[in-house]
Design an enzyme around this catalytic site. Structure first.
Site, PDB file in Angstrom:
ATOM      1  N   GLN A  61       0.737  -1.451   0.071  1.00  0.00           N
ATOM      2  CA  GLN A  61       0.009  -0.085   0.059  1.00  0.00           C
ATOM      3  C   GLN A  61       0.841   1.146  -0.150  1.00  0.00           C
ATOM      4  OE1 GLN A  61      -3.155  -0.413   2.660  1.00  0.00           O
ATOM      5  NE2 GLN A  61      -4.261   1.334   1.793  1.00  0.00           N
ATOM      6  N   ASP A  62       1.444   1.705   1.228  1.00  0.00           N
ATOM      7  CA  ASP A  62       2.342   2.786   1.140  1.00  0.00           C
ATOM      8  C   ASP A  62       3.458   2.499   1.943  1.00  0.00           C
ATOM      9  OD1 ASP A  62       1.098   3.134   3.810  1.00  0.00           O
ATOM     10  OD2 ASP A  62       1.097   5.129   3.634  1.00  0.00           O
ATOM     11  N   PRO A  63       4.667   3.124   1.970  1.00  0.00           N
ATOM     12  CA  PRO A  63       5.660   2.924   2.569  1.00  0.00           C
ATOM     13  C   PRO A  63       5.787   2.967   4.072  1.00  0.00           C
ATOM     14  CG  PRO A  63       6.330   4.499   1.042  1.00  0.00           C
ATOM     15  CD  PRO A  63       4.494   4.632   0.932  1.00  0.00           C
ATOM     16  N   VAL A 123       1.370   3.537  -3.377  1.00  0.00           N
ATOM     17  CA  VAL A 123       1.889   4.907  -3.059  1.00  0.00           C
ATOM     18  C   VAL A 123       3.146   4.929  -2.648  1.00  0.00           C
ATOM     19  CG1 VAL A 123       1.738   7.060  -1.622  1.00  0.00           C
ATOM     20  CG2 VAL A 123      -0.499   5.828  -2.622  1.00  0.00           C
ATOM     21  N   HIS A 132      -0.481   6.619   5.358  1.00  0.00           N
ATOM     22  CA  HIS A 132      -1.229   7.144   4.161  1.00  0.00           C
ATOM     23  C   HIS A 132      -1.318   8.645   3.983  1.00  0.00           C
ATOM     24  CE1 HIS A 132      -2.478   3.051   4.902  1.00  0.00           C
ATOM     25  NE2 HIS A 132      -3.215   3.205   5.768  1.00  0.00           N
TER      26      HIS A 132
END
Length: 220
Positions: A61-63, A123, A132
């Protein structure tokens, strides 16, 4: 970066959304906000896994948003950093799924990337401590275009989508010669709902062998 990815990047860089995205990230860094991963590691996944060599895609999803964790590969952390809970659960599933797998003390998945596993977050940046925080800034459009480009690849690719966010993203893959493996996310909140026991790692290797490719050595 390899020429095929470079071509895609150049196409994106000319688009207004991408210019807004890069301005947003640059302004965040200029305002002394800490953005992960470091600027020179945002595109590590593309540097390590050339387009023509992609055999597997694992969508994140995101880092990670803690210090020294994110380095441009989904689920992976730099050596010397304790594997976060989702990665610890990935290791737990590997131990059950892949004979002889030994749980590592580190969380660096670079060796997967070097074998053709594109470790792609949807992302690619995040502000420190704020999960997020860079969602809806333009990265989703960029990674949609990455997936659409991968869908055009003539060689079969296995796409691994854990959790609703990744599963929704995986619907962009429509070419019949690719495979999409869906399942629950490995986070502690959902791993017991079917991530444990999913057998995805052995399934990937079985599919690769059937395609005439080398299996992935998951040991890191």
């Amino acid at each position: 970066m390899t020429s095929h990815w470079q071509e895609l990047f150049e196409q994106q860089q000319s688009q207004e959304y991408y210019q807004h995205l890069q301005h947003f990230i640059a302004s965040q860094r200029a305002d002394n906000k800490t953005v992960y991963p470091p600027d020179d590691e945002v595109f590590t996944a593309f540097d390590l896994t050339p387009l023509s060599e992609v055999k597997v895609v694992i969508l994140g999803q995101d880092p990670y948003h803690g210090p020294n964790q994110a380095h441009g590969l989904s689920f992976s952390v730099k050596k010397g950093i304790k594997p976060p809970p989702s990665l610890a659960n990935i290791y737990k599933e590997l131990t059950n799924d892949i004979e002889g797998f030994v749980t590592p003390e580190h969380g660096n998945l670079t060796s997967w990337a070097e074998q053709g596993v594109l470790l792609l977050n949807t992302v690619l940046t995040v502000e420190q401590g704020l999960a997020h925080s860079h969602a809806k800034s333009g990265w989703e459009t960029f990674t949609d275009n990455v997936l659409l480009r991968l869908d055009q690849q003539p060689s079969p690719i296995i796409f691994v989508c854990w959790g609703n966010h990744a599963i929704k993203k995986g619907r962009l893959i429509t070419a019949s010669h690719h495979h999409v493996l869906n399942g629950p996310h490995p986070s502690p909140l959902s791993a017991y709902r079917g991530f444990f026991g999913c057998g995805h790692f052995s399934s990937i290797n079985q599919l690769l062998i059937e395609q005439g490719n080398l299996a992935i050595n998951w040991q890191v």
